[in-house]
Structures are given as C-alpha cells and as structure tokens.
Design a protein around this motif. Structure first.
Motif, short mmCIF file in Angstrom:
data_model
loop_
_atom_site.label_atom_id
_atom_site.label_comp_id
_atom_site.label_asym_id
_atom_site.label_seq_id
_atom_site.Cartn_x
_atom_site.Cartn_y
_atom_site.Cartn_z
N SER A 42 -8.67 -55.35 2.15
CA SER A 42 -8.26 -53.99 1.85
C SER A 42 -7.66 -53.96 0.45
CB SER A 42 -7.22 -53.51 2.88
OG SER A 42 -6.94 -52.14 2.73
N LEU A 43 -8.19 -53.09 -0.40
CA LEU A 43 -7.83 -53.07 -1.82
C LEU A 43 -6.80 -51.99 -2.11
CD1 LEU A 43 -11.48 -53.31 -3.26
CD2 LEU A 43 -9.89 -55.20 -2.75
N HIS A 44 -5.77 -52.36 -2.86
CA HIS A 44 -4.69 -51.43 -3.19
C HIS A 44 -4.11 -51.76 -4.55
CE1 HIS A 44 -4.30 -49.43 0.76
NE2 HIS A 44 -4.71 -50.60 1.23
N ALA A 45 -3.28 -50.85 -5.05
CA ALA A 45 -2.39 -51.09 -6.18
C ALA A 45 -1.06 -50.46 -5.82
CB ALA A 45 -2.95 -50.48 -7.47
N ASP A 46 0.03 -51.08 -6.23
CA ASP A 46 1.35 -50.66 -5.78
C ASP A 46 1.90 -49.53 -6.62
OD1 ASP A 46 3.49 -50.75 -4.10
OD2 ASP A 46 4.22 -52.71 -4.72
N GLY A 47 2.96 -48.91 -6.11
CA GLY A 47 3.65 -47.85 -6.83
C GLY A 47 5.14 -48.11 -6.86
N SER A 48 5.52 -49.30 -7.30
CA SER A 48 6.91 -49.72 -7.31
C SER A 48 7.58 -49.32 -8.63
CB SER A 48 6.98 -51.23 -7.09
OG SER A 48 8.30 -51.66 -6.91
N GLY A 49 8.80 -49.82 -8.85
CA GLY A 49 9.56 -49.42 -10.02
C GLY A 49 9.13 -50.13 -11.29
N THR A 50 9.48 -49.53 -12.42
CA THR A 50 9.21 -50.13 -13.72
C THR A 50 9.86 -51.51 -13.81
OG1 THR A 50 9.09 -47.96 -14.77
CG2 THR A 50 9.50 -49.85 -16.21
N GLY A 51 9.11 -52.46 -14.35
CA GLY A 51 9.61 -53.82 -14.46
C GLY A 51 9.17 -54.71 -13.32
N ASN A 52 8.77 -54.09 -12.21
CA ASN A 52 8.19 -54.84 -11.10
C ASN A 52 6.73 -55.07 -11.42
OD1 ASN A 52 10.62 -54.75 -9.79
ND2 ASN A 52 10.05 -53.12 -8.39
N ARG A 53 6.33 -56.32 -11.54
CA ARG A 53 4.99 -56.65 -12.00
C ARG A 53 4.31 -57.67 -11.10
NH1 ARG A 53 3.62 -58.03 -17.85
NH2 ARG A 53 1.63 -57.39 -16.93
N GLY A 54 3.00 -57.77 -11.25
CA GLY A 54 2.25 -58.81 -10.59
C GLY A 54 1.57 -58.36 -9.30
N PHE A 55 0.72 -59.24 -8.78
CA PHE A 55 -0.04 -58.96 -7.56
C PHE A 55 0.61 -59.64 -6.37
CE2 PHE A 55 -1.47 -63.21 -8.37
CZ PHE A 55 -1.77 -63.72 -7.12
N HIS A 56 0.26 -59.16 -5.18
CA HIS A 56 0.58 -59.91 -3.97
C HIS A 56 -0.45 -59.61 -2.89
CE1 HIS A 56 2.90 -56.12 -3.39
NE2 HIS A 56 2.74 -56.33 -2.08
N VAL A 57 -0.68 -60.62 -2.06
CA VAL A 57 -1.61 -60.52 -0.95
C VAL A 57 -0.80 -60.40 0.34
CG1 VAL A 57 -3.47 -61.67 0.32
CG2 VAL A 57 -3.33 -61.89 -2.17
N ILE A 58 -1.12 -59.40 1.16
CA ILE A 58 -0.39 -59.16 2.40
C ILE A 58 -1.17 -59.75 3.57
CG2 ILE A 58 0.65 -57.42 3.89
CD1 ILE A 58 0.75 -55.54 1.49
N LEU A 59 -0.50 -60.60 4.33
CA LEU A 59 -1.09 -61.30 5.47
C LEU A 59 -0.58 -60.69 6.77
CD1 LEU A 59 -0.23 -64.91 4.23
CD2 LEU A 59 -2.27 -63.57 3.65
N PRO A 60 -1.40 -60.71 7.83
CA PRO A 60 -0.91 -60.19 9.11
C PRO A 60 0.08 -61.15 9.75
CG PRO A 60 -3.12 -61.10 9.37
CD PRO A 60 -2.81 -61.14 7.89
N GLY A 61 1.17 -60.60 10.27
CA GLY A 61 2.08 -61.39 11.09
C GLY A 61 1.57 -61.45 12.52
#
Length: 318
Positions: free
Chosen positions: A198-217
């Motif tokens: 599932s493809l996304h891009a985040d909408g976090s605060g300025t200065g928060n950078r980089g990618f992350h992969v979300i895994l199912p718990g």
C-alpha cells in the motif's frame, strides 16, 4: 497518508539519534536501517540471492495514446493519464516472477475530496470501526498524495510486469471514490496475492523527514487474524526498506521507527484484514519542503518505484 487521518493515528513522535548501519550477508535486522549508510540493501530474513534490477526509464511507463502530463517539478510524468484500469493483469511471457501475483494499493483516490460523506462511512476493521477512507495529504504547493500514489503505482506496475508478475491495482482513479479500507484488503485476499504493498506519503510536521514501512502487528479480533502473515509481511517490509534506501538514497524516518525505517501497527484496517503478506510504505513527508522536493520529482519517483519493486522481487524470489 497523514498521521492526522483516522486510518493512521500517530505513534509517539520520537527523534532518535541516527546510528551507522550495514546490511551484511543479505540479512536485514530491525536495527539495520538506523542512519542511512548501506553496504548492501537487497537481503532479508532468511537471505537469498540478490534481486535482478527492475529498472526502466521513466518514459517506459507513459501511455502511448496521449502525451504524458507534467508533474509539479516540470518533468514529464507517468501519472494520471496512464490508466488501463485496476484489473489490468497482463504479464510478460517469461521472467523470474512468472506465476506471482502482486497487488499494488495506491492510497486514497483523487475523487475522495468530492465524496466526503461516502468516505466518512464507518467500516469494521476487526479491532473496531474506522472511516471508509480519507482524502490523504498534500504538499504545501497542492500536489495531492492521491496523485503521488497513482503515479508510483503505474511505474511499479510496468517494472514488475517486465519481471513476469501479474499486477493488480486496488484502484486506478477509475471509480468515484475509495475503495474503502476493508475492500482494499479484500482485493488482495481474493487475488491470492503473493505480496501487497500500500503506497502512501505522510503529512507530518516540518523537519520530520524520511520514509518508513508499516508492518502488521499480531491481531486476532473480530474479522481480523494476522497471525499467519506477520512473519512474511515483516520479511517483505525489510526487503523493501533495504532496497528503498539503496536505490533512492533516502534515509529512514527521523520521527518514527527509532531509525529503523520499520514501524509495527495494529490499528490499520488495510493490514488487520489482510490474509496475504502486506505492508504500507510512507515514502516521505509531504509537509517538509526537502521531502516534498523529492516526492514531486518524476526522476525520484522512478527511483522510489524501482526500490520498492526490487524489494518485492527479492521477497518473492526468496
């Protein structure tokens, strides 16, 4: 996918110190993505041979029927006009992924903004109820996450089909809104997909950078039972994360995941209801100007598509 969205309530905001990491012998450990110095990024748990390159030029993913539109960076894009429907499943005659089914789930839908009542409808995600879908986020200049995810999905489809895979999209802007998060999971399940991303891009605060992969718990509640997919989904996520760093040069998130680029969640319906290996990837933060410059670049999106696709190839080849 903004952390302000109902499908993605934020984990605690952390800014860990970056650590030097290396991926040695084809293995990706949880701490292996801290920082962004990579010796090799194609392995995963259990090892295996390196995946073949799935690179292709950006022009390879453009529709031949019409000129490609221009992306916000001013470069030709392979995005919204390259639509052949979400059920397009053509494969090449041969290739290392022949017989494999990959489902790509472009987050949100460009039409969601015109159907807020419909996407606000509650659906069952096993652990509770959430909105059917959200509108997604956008850069400060108005480049929508839903456009970004479709463009990336088209590029990945071309790359993976060139490897012989059968590729299905959960949506291709070929419906007014959605699908809802429960239907997105069902599409992958019914396709008996070997991998879903599932493809996304985040909408976090300025200065928060980089990618992350979300895994199912591990979830077992109501209609949700992820026990069988937790292990393979983690391997899929690790391989995608390693290849994403290697191909794009992007660093793992500096605000979630403790520098690993990996986050485990138990509150996402798209993961909870999946019965096949599935992960989400947040490719960057649209609200940070430096990340936004990458996300709006057609050349960078091609690298992102290649990195994710090579992670999938590595996973499927074992």
């Amino acid at each position: 996918m903004s952390y302000a969205s109902p499908e993605s309530d934020p984990p605690a905001d952390r800014r860990p110190r970056r650590r030097l990491f290396a991926v040695v012998g084809g293995a990706l450990a949880v701490g292996a993505l801290a920082g962004w110095l990579v010796v090799e990024g194609v392995g995963g748990t259990g090892g295996g041979t390196a995946a073949p390159s799935v690179s292709a030029s950006a022009g390879d993913v453009r529709s031949s029927a019409r000129p490609a539109p221009t992306d916000p960076s001013g470069s030709p894009s392979a995005s919204d006009d390259h639509r052949t429907g979400r059920d397009a499943t053509a494969t090449t005659a041969s290739g290392p992924l022949r017989g494999k089914v990959v489902v790509i789930d472009p987050g949100h839908n460009p039409g969601n903004v015109r159907h807020t009542a419909e996407i606000n409808r509650q659906v069952d995600i096993g652990t509770g109820r959430k909105e059917c879908d959200t509108t997604g986020t956008a850069t400060n200049d108005g480049y929508a996450e839903a456009r970004f995810t479709l463009d990336l999905a088209h590029r990945m489809r071309t790359l993976l089909q060139a490897q012989g895979a059968t590729v299905k999209l959960t949506q291709d802007a070929d419906r007014p809104f959605g699908p809802c998060i429960d239907e997105r999971a069902r599409i992958g399940n019914e396709a008996k997909a070997d991998a879903v991303v599932s493809l996304h891009a985040d909408g976090s605060g300025t200065g928060n950078r980089g990618f992350h992969v979300i895994l199912p718990g591990e979830v077992r509640a109501g209609a949700a039972d992820t026990r069988a997919i937790v292990g393979p989904s983690r391997e899929l996520g690790e391989r995608i994360a390693g290849n994403f760093v290697r191909v794009t040069g992007s660093a793992p998130s500096n605000y979630v995941g403790d520098g690993t680029g990996l986050v485990t969640r138990e509150d996402l319906g798209g993961l909870n209801l999946s019965t096949v290996p599935k992960v989400f990837i947040e490719c960057g933060n649209m609200r940070d100007s430096k990340d936004a410059a990458l996300l709006t670049s057609g050349a960078w999106r091609q690298k992102a598509a290649q990195g994710i696709s090579e992670g999938i190839v590595s996973f499927l080849r074992g």
